[in-house]
Every structure is written in C-alpha cells, then in structure tokens.
Scaffold this motif. Structure first.
Motif, PDB file in Angstrom:
ATOM      1  N   ASP A  42      11.007  -8.212  20.624  1.00 33.07           N
ATOM      2  CA  ASP A  42      11.569  -9.189  21.636  1.00 33.07           C
ATOM      3  C   ASP A  42      12.488  -8.411  22.470  1.00 33.07           C
ATOM      4  O   ASP A  42      13.098  -9.136  23.313  1.00 33.07           O
ATOM      5  CB  ASP A  42      11.648 -10.354  21.109  1.00 33.07           C
ATOM      6  CG  ASP A  42      12.612 -10.408  19.816  1.00 33.07           C
ATOM      7  OD1 ASP A  42      12.901  -9.242  19.489  1.00 33.07           O
ATOM      8  OD2 ASP A  42      12.894 -11.595  19.629  1.00 33.07           O
ATOM      9  N   ILE A  45      13.068  -5.276  27.701  1.00 34.33           N
ATOM     10  CA  ILE A  45      13.092  -6.258  28.822  1.00 34.33           C
ATOM     11  C   ILE A  45      12.131  -5.434  29.774  1.00 34.33           C
ATOM     12  O   ILE A  45      11.773  -6.213  30.849  1.00 34.33           O
ATOM     13  CB  ILE A  45      14.679  -6.057  29.138  1.00 34.33           C
ATOM     14  CG1 ILE A  45      15.516  -7.059  28.130  1.00 34.33           C
ATOM     15  CG2 ILE A  45      14.931  -6.673  30.288  1.00 34.33           C
ATOM     16  CD1 ILE A  45      16.926  -7.064  28.163  1.00 34.33           C
ATOM     17  N   THR A 204       6.539  -3.033  34.206  1.00 31.75           N
ATOM     18  CA  THR A 204       5.602  -3.689  33.431  1.00 31.75           C
ATOM     19  C   THR A 204       4.374  -2.817  33.486  1.00 31.75           C
ATOM     20  O   THR A 204       3.160  -2.952  33.017  1.00 31.75           O
ATOM     21  CB  THR A 204       5.064  -4.846  34.273  1.00 31.75           C
ATOM     22  OG1 THR A 204       4.659  -4.814  35.364  1.00 31.75           O
ATOM     23  CG2 THR A 204       6.163  -6.180  33.989  1.00 31.75           C
ATOM     24  N   SER A 216      -1.918  -2.393  27.626  1.00 36.80           N
ATOM     25  CA  SER A 216      -1.527  -3.845  27.789  1.00 36.80           C
ATOM     26  C   SER A 216       0.249  -4.233  27.088  1.00 36.80           C
ATOM     27  O   SER A 216       0.325  -3.440  26.159  1.00 36.80           O
ATOM     28  CB  SER A 216      -2.385  -4.875  27.479  1.00 36.80           C
ATOM     29  OG  SER A 216      -2.345  -4.973  25.955  1.00 36.80           O
ATOM     30  N   TRP A 217       0.947  -4.822  28.046  1.00 32.29           N
ATOM     31  CA  TRP A 217       2.053  -5.235  27.326  1.00 32.29           C
ATOM     32  C   TRP A 217       2.183  -6.848  27.430  1.00 32.29           C
ATOM     33  O   TRP A 217       2.018  -7.297  28.571  1.00 32.29           O
ATOM     34  CB  TRP A 217       3.303  -4.708  27.859  1.00 32.29           C
ATOM     35  CG  TRP A 217       4.383  -5.279  27.414  1.00 32.29           C
ATOM     36  CD1 TRP A 217       4.944  -5.513  26.205  1.00 32.29           C
ATOM     37  CD2 TRP A 217       5.586  -5.830  28.174  1.00 32.29           C
ATOM     38  NE1 TRP A 217       6.171  -5.876  26.125  1.00 32.29           N
ATOM     39  CE2 TRP A 217       6.681  -6.181  27.427  1.00 32.29           C
ATOM     40  CE3 TRP A 217       5.796  -5.688  29.655  1.00 32.29           C
ATOM     41  CZ2 TRP A 217       7.856  -6.409  27.798  1.00 32.29           C
ATOM     42  CZ3 TRP A 217       7.062  -5.846  30.088  1.00 32.29           C
ATOM     43  CH2 TRP A 217       8.103  -6.512  29.060  1.00 32.29           C
ATOM     44  N   LYS A 218       2.002  -7.670  26.432  1.00 35.66           N
ATOM     45  CA  LYS A 218       2.559  -8.975  26.548  1.00 35.66           C
ATOM     46  C   LYS A 218       3.907  -9.210  25.782  1.00 35.66           C
ATOM     47  O   LYS A 218       4.030  -9.099  24.585  1.00 35.66           O
ATOM     48  CB  LYS A 218       1.324  -9.641  25.796  1.00 35.66           C
ATOM     49  CG  LYS A 218      -0.073  -9.461  26.067  1.00 35.66           C
ATOM     50  CD  LYS A 218      -0.974 -10.238  25.344  1.00 35.66           C
ATOM     51  CE  LYS A 218      -2.300  -9.682  25.462  1.00 35.66           C
ATOM     52  NZ  LYS A 218      -3.181 -10.005  24.224  1.00 35.66           N
ATOM     53  N   PRO A 219       5.004  -9.501  26.810  1.00 36.97           N
ATOM     54  CA  PRO A 219       6.231  -9.810  26.317  1.00 36.97           C
ATOM     55  C   PRO A 219       6.250 -10.743  25.030  1.00 36.97           C
ATOM     56  O   PRO A 219       5.634 -11.791  24.916  1.00 36.97           O
ATOM     57  CB  PRO A 219       6.806 -10.459  27.414  1.00 36.97           C
ATOM     58  CG  PRO A 219       6.054  -9.966  28.625  1.00 36.97           C
ATOM     59  CD  PRO A 219       4.711 -10.079  28.150  1.00 36.97           C
ATOM     60  N   ASN A 220       7.180 -10.270  24.066  1.00 34.99           N
ATOM     61  CA  ASN A 220       7.291 -11.059  22.947  1.00 34.99           C
ATOM     62  C   ASN A 220       6.062 -11.368  22.055  1.00 34.99           C
ATOM     63  O   ASN A 220       5.970 -11.989  21.218  1.00 34.99           O
ATOM     64  CB  ASN A 220       8.020 -12.285  23.273  1.00 34.99           C
ATOM     65  CG  ASN A 220       9.352 -12.430  23.717  1.00 34.99           C
ATOM     66  OD1 ASN A 220       9.787 -11.410  23.755  1.00 34.99           O
ATOM     67  ND2 ASN A 220       9.584 -13.487  24.510  1.00 34.99           N
ATOM     68  N   GLU A 221       4.878 -10.350  22.173  1.00 33.00           N
ATOM     69  CA  GLU A 221       3.890 -10.700  21.632  1.00 33.00           C
ATOM     70  C   GLU A 221       3.040  -9.291  21.010  1.00 33.00           C
ATOM     71  O   GLU A 221       2.944  -9.046  19.973  1.00 33.00           O
ATOM     72  CB  GLU A 221       2.887 -11.280  22.705  1.00 33.00           C
ATOM     73  CG  GLU A 221       1.512 -11.903  21.935  1.00 33.00           C
ATOM     74  CD  GLU A 221       0.605 -12.544  22.775  1.00 33.00           C
ATOM     75  OE1 GLU A 221       1.105 -13.165  23.850  1.00 33.00           O
ATOM     76  OE2 GLU A 221      -0.494 -12.755  22.518  1.00 33.00           O
ATOM     77  N   SER A 222       2.872  -8.446  22.184  1.00 29.81           N
ATOM     78  CA  SER A 222       2.350  -6.912  21.743  1.00 29.81           C
ATOM     79  C   SER A 222       2.232  -6.184  22.520  1.00 29.81           C
ATOM     80  O   SER A 222       2.247  -6.377  23.932  1.00 29.81           O
ATOM     81  CB  SER A 222       0.941  -7.100  21.033  1.00 29.81           C
ATOM     82  OG  SER A 222       0.109  -7.499  22.115  1.00 29.81           O
ATOM     83  N   ARG A 244       2.728  -5.285  17.331  1.00 28.67           N
ATOM     84  CA  ARG A 244       2.656  -6.599  17.321  1.00 28.67           C
ATOM     85  C   ARG A 244       4.037  -7.075  17.014  1.00 28.67           C
ATOM     86  O   ARG A 244       4.587  -6.706  15.978  1.00 28.67           O
ATOM     87  CB  ARG A 244       1.665  -7.082  16.242  1.00 28.67           C
ATOM     88  CG  ARG A 244       0.321  -7.002  16.736  1.00 28.67           C
ATOM     89  CD  ARG A 244      -0.601  -7.909  15.916  1.00 28.67           C
ATOM     90  NE  ARG A 244      -0.466  -9.332  15.896  1.00 28.67           N
ATOM     91  CZ  ARG A 244      -1.206 -10.101  15.107  1.00 28.67           C
ATOM     92  NH1 ARG A 244      -1.858  -9.702  14.216  1.00 28.67           N
ATOM     93  NH2 ARG A 244      -0.906 -11.392  15.133  1.00 28.67           N
ATOM     94  N   HIS A 245       4.461  -8.135  17.832  1.00 29.61           N
ATOM     95  CA  HIS A 245       5.803  -8.691  17.445  1.00 29.61           C
ATOM     96  C   HIS A 245       5.851  -9.680  16.291  1.00 29.61           C
ATOM     97  O   HIS A 245       5.064 -10.636  16.480  1.00 29.61           O
ATOM     98  CB  HIS A 245       6.200  -9.294  18.707  1.00 29.61           C
ATOM     99  CG  HIS A 245       7.707 -10.338  18.644  1.00 29.61           C
ATOM    100  ND1 HIS A 245       8.913  -9.513  18.103  1.00 29.61           N
ATOM    101  CD2 HIS A 245       7.843 -11.684  18.431  1.00 29.61           C
ATOM    102  CE1 HIS A 245       9.675 -10.473  18.156  1.00 29.61           C
ATOM    103  NE2 HIS A 245       9.264 -11.664  18.369  1.00 29.61           N
TER     104      HIS A 245
END
Lengths: 535, 355
Positions: A42, A45, A204, A216-222, A244-245
């Motif tokens: 997380d 940024i 991004t 792929s990048w999913k913030p705070n997720e993976s 994975r976060h």
C-alpha cells in the motif's frame, strides 16, 4: 410446533448449504511457473520509476526496468557491474562518463533500446524534479544544462558530464537506483500531456525492458507481471508473478501454510517462529538497509551536553531488545552505514551500562536525571523500543514521556525541529555510502532558514563543520580502498560525538514454500528480483 | 359573485393541493439532502484541514527538499484561504469531480467505483444473513421470553456482539480455511481467477453469473461466505435483540388477544399479525445496520484482504489523502440519506397508514 418445524428447516438449510460453500475448486499449491507473493504494497503511490521512492514500488520497478549499471542478484557483494551499459570510460578529469549501450535489447513494446532512450530517461528524471531527482541532480544536472550534460551522441553512446570530479563509484552507484531506470522514450513521449514527460500515464502504466512487464495494478490490492521471454539476461522461469497486498502477518502465514502464496514477506517474529518447524516452508534472512536510531535535538540545553548524549547511548538495552521482542527482525548495529555497504563499520562500542550512564549524568550536572519526551510513530515495534527506552532511561532517573502519532505527524515535528528525542528509522536512498554520510554526518548550514530537510544532522540542529568537510572529501576520493577507509573514520568519530544513537539494522525474514528458490530480496543495496526464482 | 369566486378558489386549491403538496414535499427532501451533504462536507473538510497531518508530506515523502515540498504545497492550493479551498472543492464535487487520489494516482471517483462494489457485495450478503437468521431468532426469543430458547439466543447474540471481530476473523480463517478447507482464503477470489471476468457491476458474484463463469462464481462464494457470515453475525445479534423487544411489545397488545380469541392459529398470530406490525421499526433497524456495513468494516477488510471502502477510507485518512477522504465521505453520506429515503418508502409499502 410451527416454530420447531421452522427451526428444523433452518438446520436443514444450513446443512445443505455448508457443502455448497466448500464446493468450489481450490488449488492445493500455486502452479510451477507462477509466483504468488504476499506483501504490503500500500506504499506504492506511483509506478513511474522517475517518481517512486518507496520500497514496494522499487521492488516492482526492479523487475520491470533496467538501468545502465546494476548488481548481480546472485552475488550482490560484488558491487555495481555493467547492465544496459555494457562498458564505460571516464575522462581524465573524472567528469565525463561515456557509456556504450548494449546492443539488441528491446523494450516490452518491441522498440529497440538505444542511447537516446537513456538520454531521455535521465533528462526526464532531472526535468520532472520529483522527490528522488536529487540522486541525479546532486551531480550538477539541471533542466537548463541537461541538453549538454546528458547527451546521446549516437544510438549506442551516451555521454554524461558532471559539474565536478566525484568518486566514480559514487556516480555509478547512483546510476543503479530506480531514478536511473531506462524507459521506452517513444512509448512515453506518445503519452505526454502538457509537458508532463508522460508522468500521468506512467504512474499507472509501464514502459520498460526488464524481466517482466506489467499486466495490471490495482492500488492497495495487487499487481501482476508477465515474463519477458526475450529478457537479455535470462528467460525468467516464472511466467507470471502476482503480488497481493496482504496487510496482516497472520493472514500471510495462513496463505503460505495453505500453499496459496509462495512467499510471505511481512511475517511477524511470532509467525516466523510458528512456521519454523514446518518442513514445507523455509525462512530466509537478509540484512536490509534500514537503521533504527534515536537522535537528540541539539537545540535542547540538556540534550546538547556531550556527557548526556554519551549517557543515553549507555542506557539503551541493545542486546535485551534484540533477544526479546525484536526476535531476529533487527540486529544490533551501531554505525550509520548498513553492513554490506562500502566502508561498513562493525564496532559496537556501547552496551547497556546504567552505572556508567549515571556517572556521565553526574558529570553533566544531572545526577537525578531529568524529564524528556520521545516522539515515535505508532508502529508496534517502534513503540516497543520506545517503551524499553522509557524503562532503561528511568533506571538513571530520566523520566521519559512517549509522544505517539502517525508517521506523518511525527515526521512533521521532526522536520520542524520541534522535538527533544526522536525515535525512528532511516533507509539509504541509493547504494553508496555517501547517502547516509550526507544525512547523518553533514550539515553545511545549521540555521533554521537553511531548511536542509533531507539532512538528519540539520533536523537535529547539529552543527558539524569538520565532519561535513570529511564527508565532502570522501565523496570525491577516486581510490575505492581509501574512500572506504574514510567512511570508517567518519563513522568512528560519529559514534563518539554525534547526538545519534544508532541501535539496529533491519534483518528481513521472508517465509517461503520450500520448493521456491532464488528469491533475492536485494540486501541493503537493491530490491527484489523475481527472474531468479525457480520452483 | 363573491361566494362563487370563493368556491372556485377553494376548488382550485382542492384540485391542485395534492400536486403542490407533493412538489413541496419533494423540494423539502431535496433541500434537506443538499443541506446534509454540504454540512457533512464542510465538517469533513474542516477536520481534514485541522488534522495534525501534513498532506504535502504524504505526497512528496520524507526526503523531499524544500523546493519539491513548496511546489506540491502550491499545486494543492493550500496557500489559499480555507473558505476559498472549500468553495473550489464544492464546485468540483457538484460536477462529479473529486480530484485525483494522492495515494493511487487515479481519479477518486474511479477508485470509489472500484472499491465500493466490494463493500456493497460483502455488506449485502452479510445483511441477508443477519436478517434471515436474526429476525426469526428475535421472534423465537420473544415468544419464549425467559425460557431456555430466549437465554440461548441471548447468549449467542452476546457472543457475536462482544467478541472482537479481529480475533473472530482470524479464528474463522484458521478453522474454516486453514484446517477444514471449507472456504476460500483471504481476498475476493483465488489469484488465478483475477481479471478473468469482465467488470460490469464490480460485484464478482453478479459479474461472474452474467459472464456465465460458474467456477468463478463458486470461488467468489467460497471467499465471501466467511467474512459475510462474520459481519452478518454482528448484525444478527443487533437485529435479533431489536426484533425481540419489538415483538414483546406487540404480543401484549389487545389485537393479539382478539386474534387468539377469534381462534387464529398461533403461527398466524405471531408470524403474520405480530411480526407484520413490527416490520416498520424493524425496517429502520435493518436499514441502519446495512448502512453501517456499507461504510466498510475496516478490520474485516484488513484480515480478509478485502479491498473495500473501509480500508480505502482509513488508508486515505491516515495519509491525509483528502480528496479520497472527501469522496468517500460523500458516498457514505449518500448511502445514509438513500437508505433513509428507502426505508421511508418501505414504510408506505408495508403500512398503508403511512401513505
């Protein structure tokens, strides 16, 4: 009766639905060519290498991008070596570095990687002027002069001219850091908007030539990476990497034990102990760059007395903390350069000695101690260290009040020089000894207005003209052996007189499935490598 | 003439009054929604600005030089007076623009669209669980007031209410995922199913069904069932206690005695007449419980690695990512207002007197 019937129905429905919940297929282990990592991500940024400055972000970039000079993940102790630059020469005056770019390397987009991409990337770092830009601009590059100081003379030649002579090891070490990663100039330029160097897009997206490309990048997720089969160093064994976060250590452990992840990077000492007997799992240890320390504000009339400073260094229970709650996550270390850095110092002159501390306090005129505040971030291990200090300081009559706050709150006070004692950690910015020497042992102007916010010596209002000069001399020394000795000398002096009590160096413990090997976390000098992993 | 004119006016008034009344009612509702939202935004904005967290540091990081720091300070508009900053913010909000999240580098509205369905999905399944089990348990407890059934249900509810969700979640994971292997682990899906279903609603249960991906649907069910049951357990405890107390009040009413005297079955008396009259206050209770869950349950989301609104808002708050905090606050505010309106509407459906 009716209600009883209804209850029966409820029980029956539950009984029927339980197998339904457990019906879905679940993998017993991750596939052989996919690496799944549980990590706290997380702090990412931005995915733009010329902007990022956080651990998880650098881990990502280290696998998606390459730099001119880098480390060999199989032997990090060798120091920097050729990477995208297959060779270089340095002019006699020590200011001009001419790099020859490796031939045949392609970006993920299919574009050829040339010296013009390197020119664009380094200029981009200077032009964007984001937080890590100083790693390059400290060599005198500015938006005004970069067209002449950073120049590709042909497809394979990049010429870089510094403003004065520096130790070549210093310049080349800085070229290994994320700010110097080479981006695909054609791709990035095509997404440029209002002169932003393509920053909004690259925050991004990815445009690299590294072992992996971003899926792929999913913030705070993976984030998910796909292997680059044409990677110039080697074909990565792991075709896909999924990070994975997972915030909680206990959750990471469960996933690791079940085989749903291959690597767990943030296990607590309790969870590390918990998995130690499991033959399916293994724990790797790696000394990282972070140094845990306390520092005393020299604006404070009591804390600026040399005897008080020395007394406090004897009131830290280094071994006690290491053996108790730190449990292998931090190792005792009493110098500002992390072990494994050029010029490392292994001396540990201080140990917990209340009598000695009391004697020093009496000499300073405080035989009964005094009241003092320690500011600390509300992170568990830091608070535990602070509580230990509270306890051991009290044994010499020093009454400690702990002021806890979020990272940003505490940092705000620290940067504003508004504190008495600060407890915190510092990680090096780039893999050269100057990074920490420049912050711990250099303060060219101690005035409030100077606002040398990046220098810890300034934050602690510590005026040190001699050490500043020594640090300045070390960064210009071209002989590597001499240079290393200079840092040893600076650290010895620092240990003796500074208002810093360095206490520990971070020791990262990584849990992994026993069938996973080659997972390199990067030691103190660099970040994680995924392309070296096999199963 | 006068009389005739008076009658005409009266007729006109009578004829148009229901429409006028409705319009007036609608205007009042709209105005109250706007006033509530603006008030909510103002308070959140103020808290955000007086919080001892530096939003600039959150962006530029600890190592930033003064020049980099100052540039970020100006770009955030923090040099302007508070009221001007609030005005600019309000203007953006009412055009649907919450700005860019400092932490994710994406538009806040995109972030919310991404995280909210995860919370909505979890909260909805949890509420269904809470209502399906909580209401009947409350009724049973009331019918058997003071007897063992009542005590058992009370104990069961108290346990759910008093156990820390952190502990309960970890234990649940350890037993049902770690040991028994009945449910999926943390996260919304096994990683191998990630990104395989096209995002339509953002709720994987729904999207996988739309895409006809039954394997993925079951995988999602196996992941949601544990966190949803835990959250549902909490609302169950609350709903069952409230149902019990509403039912006890109803069961002493005269119409219940009348119904029994008329020879109606006990089932009809309790489940149709008593429960029917309890529905109105119960709807408010359920709506409130649902709204609470929709705010996102931070601890549950952390333990189960569930990327929902609660985790998003908390991270944003702790990092002074004010655009994200404000965006989240507006959504939470709208949820409460929406659910209040919805429960008002349901009153009218359930109880003709409220129409």
């Amino acid at each position: 009766m009716k209600i009883q019937n209804w209850l029966k129905g409820l029980v029956l429905a539950t009984a029927i639905s339980v197998p339904a919940w457990s019906a879905p297929p679940s993998f017993a282990a991750t596939p052989d060519d996919i690496l799944v990592v549980a990590n706290r991500i997380d702090d990412i940024i931005s995915l733009d290498p010329q902007e990022m400055f956080e651990f998880a972000g650098t881990d990502y970039a280290n696998n998606v991008y390459d730099s001119l000079v880098s480390f060999d993940p199989k032997d990090l102790s060798k120091g920097y070596e050729p990477s995208l630059a297959e060779s270089w020469t340095i002019s006699e005056d020590g200011k001009t570095f001419t790099f020859t770019i490796r031939e045949g390397v392609k970006f993920h987009s299919g574009n050829d990687l040339t010296a013009h991409d390197a020119e664009f990337s380094l200029r981009r770092a200077v032009g964007l002027n984001k937080t890590p830009s100083f790693i390059l601009t400290q060599f005198g590059f500015t938006p005004d002069n970069m067209e002449s100081t950073i120049k590709a003379t042909d497809d394979r030649t990049l010429v870089v001219v510094t403003d004065k002579k520096y130790a070549p090891s210093f310049v080349l070490n800085c070229f290994t850091s994320a700010i110097s990663y080479i981006v695909d100039s054609k791709e990035v330029k095509s997404h440029e908007k209002d002169g932003d160097w393509g920053n909004e897009w690259l925050r991004t997206n990815s445009a690299g030539s590294g072992a992996y490309s971003l899926v792929s990048w999913k913030p705070n997720e993976s984030y998910t990476l796909n292997a680059n089969p044409d990677y110039w160093r080697a074909k990565p064994a792991m075709k896909r990497v999924i990070v994975r976060h997972i915030q909680e250590s206990a959750t990471q452990r469960l996933l690791l034990e079940k085989g749903d992840v291959d690597v767990a990077r943030n296990l607590s000492p309790e969870d590390i102990a918990g998995i130690s007997g499991n033959s399916d799992l293994a724990v790797d240890e790696d000394l990282r760059g972070r140094i845990m320390y306390i520092s005393m504000n020299q604006k404070d009339p009591i804390l600026s007395k040399p005897q008080v400073i020395e007394a406090l260094k004897y009131l830290v229970d280094y071994k006690g903390m290491e053996g108790a709650f730190l449990k292998g996550q931090w190792k005792v270390h009493q110098a500002f350069l992390p072990l494994t850095y050029m010029g490392e110092l292994k001396d540990q002159p201080f140990s917990f000695d209340v009598e000695k501390a009391k004697g020093l306090l009496s000499e300073a005129g405080y035989p009964d101690g005094f009241d003092v505040e320690i500011i600390v971030r509300d992170a568990q291990e830091r608070v535990e260290i602070a509580q230990s200090l509270q306890n051991t300081f009290a044994q010499a009559g020093i009454n400690v009040s702990l002021i806890q706050g979020t990272g940003k709150q505490i940092l705000g006070k620290y940067r504003a020089r508004d504190f008495q004692i600060y407890l915190g950690a510092w990680g090096p910015d780039y893999p050269d000894p100057h990074t920490n020497a420049d912050t711990f042992a250099s303060n060219p102007d101690n005035a409030d207005e100077a606002q040398h916010l990046g220098k810890l010596a300034w934050r602690n209002a510590w005026a040190i003209p001699e050490l500043t000069a020594m640090t300045e001399a070390a960064v210009q020394e071209t002989d590597n052996a001499k240079r290393a000795q200079m840092y040893v000398d600076i650290q010895k002096e620092h240990q003796k007189v500074s208002p810093f009590a360095e206490m520990f160096q971070k020791n990262e413990q990584t849990g992994r499935r026993a069938n996973v090997s080659g997972f390199v976390t990067g030691s103190a000098v660099t970040a994680v490598y995924y392309w070296t992993v096999t199963k | 003439m006068n009389n005739a004119a008076g009658t005409a006016t009266q007729k006109r008034r009578e004829g148009s009054s229901p429409l006028l009344k409705r319009l007036r009612g609608l205007t009042t509702v709209l105005l109250s929604i706007i006033a509530t939202l603006v008030g909510l935004l103002f308070i959140t904005f103020l808290i955000g600005r007086v919080m001892p967290i530096d939003p600039v540091l959150a962006i530029v990081g600890e190592r930033a030089s003064k020049e980099v720091y100052d540039a970020a300070y100006l770009s955030l508009g923090l040099d302007k007076p508070l009221i001007v900053q609030f005005g600019v913010f309000l203007q953006q909000v009412f055009t649907g623009d919450f700005g860019i999240s400092r932490l994710t580098a994406r538009p806040v509205s995109d972030d919310i669209i991404r995280v909210f369905p995860a919370t909505l999905e979890l909260a909805s399944v949890a509420t269904v669980f809470g209502v399906l089990f909580g209401v009947p348990m409350g009724v049973i407890a009331a019918v058997h007031q003071g007897k063992w059934q009542d005590q058992l249900i009370r104990l069961f509810g108290l346990f759910g209410y008093s156990m820390p969700i952190f502990w309960l979640g970890l234990m649940g994971l350890l037993i049902f995922y770690g040991i028994l292997g009945w449910v999926g682990g943390p996260g919304r899906l096994d990683v191998f199913y990630d990104d395989l279903v096209p995002v339509i609603t953002g709720m994987i249960l729904v999207d996988s069904l739309i895409a006809g991906e039954i394997d993925i649907f079951w995988n999602a069910v196996s992941h949601i069932i544990l966190p949803a049951s835990l959250l549902g357990y909490y609302s169950l405890a609350y709903i069952s206690r409230m149902t019990r107390s509403f039912m006890l009040e109803q069961l002493t009413q005269e119409y219940i005695i009348t119904a029994r005297v008329k020879g109606l079955s006990e089932h009809a008396v309790i489940w149709r007449h008593a429960l029917g009259n309890v529905m109105i206050p119960l709807i408010t209770v359920i709506a409130l419980s649902y709204a609470n869950l929709l705010e996102g349950s931070v601890l549950t989301e952390v333990i189960f690695a569930w990327p929902g609104l609660g985790q998003y808002l908390t991270t944003a708050l702790l990092s002074a990512d004010m655009n994200a905090v404000m965006g989240g606050t507006v959504v939470v505010g709208l949820i409460f207002i929406g659910l209040n309106l919805f429960s008002d509407f349901l009153y009218k459906v359930v109880d003709p007197r409220a129409r």
